[in-house]
Every structure is written in structure tokens, then in C-alpha cells.
Design an enzyme around this catalytic site. Structure first.
Site, PDB file in Angstrom:
ATOM      1  N   ALA A  32       0.868  -1.194   0.000  1.00 42.60           N
ATOM      2  CA  ALA A  32       0.000   0.000   0.000  1.00 42.60           C
ATOM      3  C   ALA A  32       0.902   1.242   0.000  1.00 42.60           C
ATOM      4  O   ALA A  32       0.763   2.132   0.828  1.00 42.60           O
ATOM      5  CB  ALA A  32      -0.960  -0.002   1.182  1.00 42.60           C
ATOM      6  N   LEU A  33       1.826   1.253  -0.937  1.00 41.62           N
ATOM      7  CA  LEU A  33       2.909   2.241  -0.904  1.00 41.62           C
ATOM      8  C   LEU A  33       2.400   3.649  -1.201  1.00 41.62           C
ATOM      9  O   LEU A  33       1.499   3.845  -2.006  1.00 41.62           O
ATOM     10  CB  LEU A  33       3.982   1.860  -1.931  1.00 41.62           C
ATOM     11  CG  LEU A  33       4.605   0.474  -1.732  1.00 41.62           C
ATOM     12  CD1 LEU A  33       5.684   0.234  -2.792  1.00 41.62           C
ATOM     13  CD2 LEU A  33       5.175   0.299  -0.335  1.00 41.62           C
ATOM     14  N   HIS A  37       6.831   5.907   1.640  1.00 43.93           N
ATOM     15  CA  HIS A  37       7.663   4.732   1.332  1.00 43.93           C
ATOM     16  C   HIS A  37       8.680   5.067   0.237  1.00 43.93           C
ATOM     17  O   HIS A  37       9.831   4.641   0.288  1.00 43.93           O
ATOM     18  CB  HIS A  37       6.789   3.577   0.827  1.00 43.93           C
ATOM     19  CG  HIS A  37       5.821   3.041   1.840  1.00 43.93           C
ATOM     20  ND1 HIS A  37       4.457   3.210   1.735  1.00 43.93           N
ATOM     21  CD2 HIS A  37       6.021   2.324   2.964  1.00 43.93           C
ATOM     22  CE1 HIS A  37       3.866   2.616   2.753  1.00 43.93           C
ATOM     23  NE2 HIS A  37       4.782   2.074   3.515  1.00 43.93           N
ATOM     24  N   GLU A 148      10.516   7.323  10.228  1.00 42.46           N
ATOM     25  CA  GLU A 148      10.461   7.855  11.597  1.00 42.46           C
ATOM     26  C   GLU A 148       9.027   8.019  12.072  1.00 42.46           C
ATOM     27  O   GLU A 148       8.797   8.315  13.237  1.00 42.46           O
ATOM     28  CB  GLU A 148      11.194   9.203  11.664  1.00 42.46           C
ATOM     29  CG  GLU A 148      12.701   9.057  11.537  1.00 42.46           C
ATOM     30  CD  GLU A 148      13.451  10.370  11.672  1.00 42.46           C
ATOM     31  OE1 GLU A 148      12.808  11.444  11.646  1.00 42.46           O
ATOM     32  OE2 GLU A 148      14.686  10.325  11.771  1.00 42.46           O
ATOM     33  N   SER A 185       0.362   7.813   5.581  1.00 36.76           N
ATOM     34  CA  SER A 185       0.214   6.474   6.162  1.00 36.76           C
ATOM     35  C   SER A 185      -0.714   5.680   5.262  1.00 36.76           C
ATOM     36  O   SER A 185      -1.672   6.236   4.695  1.00 36.76           O
ATOM     37  CB  SER A 185      -0.430   6.594   7.551  1.00 36.76           C
ATOM     38  OG  SER A 185      -0.935   5.343   7.957  1.00 36.76           O
TER      39      SER A 185
END
Ligand code: PAF
Length: 279
Positions: A32-33, A37, A148, A185
């Protein structure tokens, strides 16, 4: 880009990539890039000769009532993005390749995994540490890159690499954000239009708290104000908003550097996490 699904072929392909002392960077993902990513892949290209990305939706890091079945999966789309980003190899094992029948051994993360996200998701970080250790042994990278955005996960993996003597550099990549500040996200895809608009209240409240704490305001009061602003912004509940030592994750009631503001909150059925440096 090679797409590999079995361990024997992977070992041969990694040996070939490493010929001539070439270095390999691993970017572990659950697919689910998004652009976050891809920024990890870009960092990987800068620090190593070859980039290997793994896509594996890891069942052992999902609790019984979590979104394992619903987790977004679109390997075709992800693979096209990875080709464009310059990935050499996509490691995409099925669940029974990663965890064959009879798989019994796992890593247990003490202390670091119990608080913050670990409190709401018991066993989550044991599942993360176990699969990441397996990915490290499978791919044998020189360097591995993690976002992060999941600061606790990054701290746990750094500790695991030290504790278990993985000779791998663990690098954190800065959080990628949308223009309104929301951290990218895969779970943002679950938000309705209204929830997505409201979600910007989350990073805004954390930003205000980080600035207040750095300016010397009382930590407890700043955290409470952030929680109130997140709920007023449309979130249904707060899992935690905490100030922590950036390395040990020890909870801080008074500011001392290096510190990190860590938070998780729920909007509808979606749980979002975020964090900021306080300096
Ligand atoms: O951050 C993630 O996507 C996952 O927790 C990871 C590191 C790929 C392990 O499954």
C-alpha cells in the site's frame, strides 16, 4: 526489477547483487505504498548500490480485532511504483513462506514494546521484531531503512539490532507529510472525506505542544492541551500523547533533549500515529 517469492531464489539473487562487494539496502514495507515509502527508497538509493524492498503484510503484528484482512493490498500498483523508484528486487513472500507450518520461534521485546503503541496493541512489537529479524536474515542487507513516523518501532528495531548483533546500519527517514501536515500512512486510505479534513488537527496540536514545551511551558499542561485540541478537532479518542526520551523512550515529565512527542489517536475506526522532535 525482479519479484521473488521463495527463499532459495532470494538467496541466489542477493548473492548476485552483492558480487563485486556491492552494498544492499533493505526497505521493509507492508505494501500500500505512498510517497513516504518512496522517500525511503530514495534514501536507500543514496546509501547503497542496490535497493531491495520487501512487501509482506505480517499477520503476527496484528491483534485479533485489527485490520489484517482489510489491510490494503495492491501488489501490481506497488511494483510499478518501485520500478520507477529504481528498486532492484522486490521480496514478496506468501505467509506460508515466511511462517511455514511448525514455525514456533519468536522475539519478545521487553519494556520498550509495552508502552505507547504497545499498550493498545499487546504483542504487536514482538510480531514486528520477529518479522524484521527474519527479513534481515533473508536479505542480509548492509543497511535497512525505516520511517520515523513509527518512532517506537524504529527505537525497538535499533535496540534489537544491537541486542542480537545484526551488523546492519539502521537508518530512520524523516516523516513525509501532506500539505496540511498529516503524516502519510497507508491507513489514511480508510478515512472518509470529512475525517481526512479533520485529521489535520492531529499534527497541528502536536506542533503547538512541541513548541510550547520547547519554550519552557509545563509538560503535563502542554500534553493535556494537545489532547483537548485533537478531540475538539474531530477525533473520537486519544490512545496517548506523551513526551519521551528520543532514544530510550523513557516517559518525561520535564523537558530534556533529545526528546520526542509521541501520539496515537482514533478517528472513526482508524488509529493514526505521529511524532515530533522537541528541540
Ligand atoms: O512499518 C511497517 O510497515 C511494518 O511494521 C514492518 C517494519 C514492514 C514490519 O512488518
Amino acid at each position: 526489477m525482479q519479484i521473488i517469492r521463495d527463499i532459495a531464489t532470494l538467496h541466489r539473487a542477493i548473492d548476485a547483487l552483492k558480487l563485486g562487494r556491492k552494498s544492499v539496502a533493505l526497505v521493509p514495507t507492508m505494501g500500500a505504498l505512498h510517497n513516504g515509502h518512496l522517500s525511503l527508497v530514495r534514501m536507500a538509493r543514496r546509501v547503497a548500490d542496490h535497493v531491495v524492498v520487501s512487501i509482506f503484510v505480517n499477520p503476527t503484528q496484528f491483534g485479533p480485532n485489527e485490520d489484517f484482512d482489510a489491510y490494503p493490498r495492491d501488489e501490481g500498483r506497488d511494483a510499478a511504483l518501485l520500478v520507477d523508484a529504481g528498486t532492484a528486487l522486490l521480496w514478496a513472500p506468501a505467509v506460508d513462506v515466511m511462517y511455514p507450518d511448525g514455525h514456533r520461534t519468536h522475539i519478545e521485546v521487553a519494556e520498550l514494546g509495552a508502552e505507547y503503541c504497545g499498550a493498545a496493541r499487546p504483542g504487536h512489537f514482538d510480531g514486528v521484531a520477529t518479522v524484521v529479524a527474519k527479513l534481515f536474515n533473508q536479505v542480509r542487507p548492509d543497511v535497512a531503512i525505516f520511517g520515523e513516523k513509527d518512532w517506537q518501532q524504529l527505537a525497538i528495531i535499533r535496540r534489537m539490532a544491537r541486542d542480537l548483533d545484526f551488523a546492519i546500519d539502521i537508518l530512520g527517514a524523516p516523516i513525509a507529510r501532506d500539505s496540511d501536515g498529516l503524516a502519510l500512512s497507508s491507513r489514511n486510505a480508510y478515512l472518509t472525506k470529512d475525517q481526512r479534513a479533520a485529521a489535520a488537527a492531529f499534527p497541528a496540536a502536536l506542533q503547538a505542544a512541541a513548541q510550547a514545551i520547547a519554550a519552557g511551558e509545563d509538560v503535563e499542561r502542554s500534553l493535556a492541551r494537545a489532547e483537548a485540541a485533537i478531540v475538539a478537532g474531530g477525533f473520537d479518542s486519544i490512545d496517548y500523547v506523551a513526551l519521551a526520551d528520543a532514544d530510550s523512550l523513557e516517559r518525561l515529565t520535564e523537558f530534556r533533549a533529545p526528546a520526542r512527542l509521541l501520539a496515537a489517536a482514533r478517528i472513526g475506526k482508524t488509529r493514526l500515529i505521529d511524532n515530533l522532535a522537541v528541540s
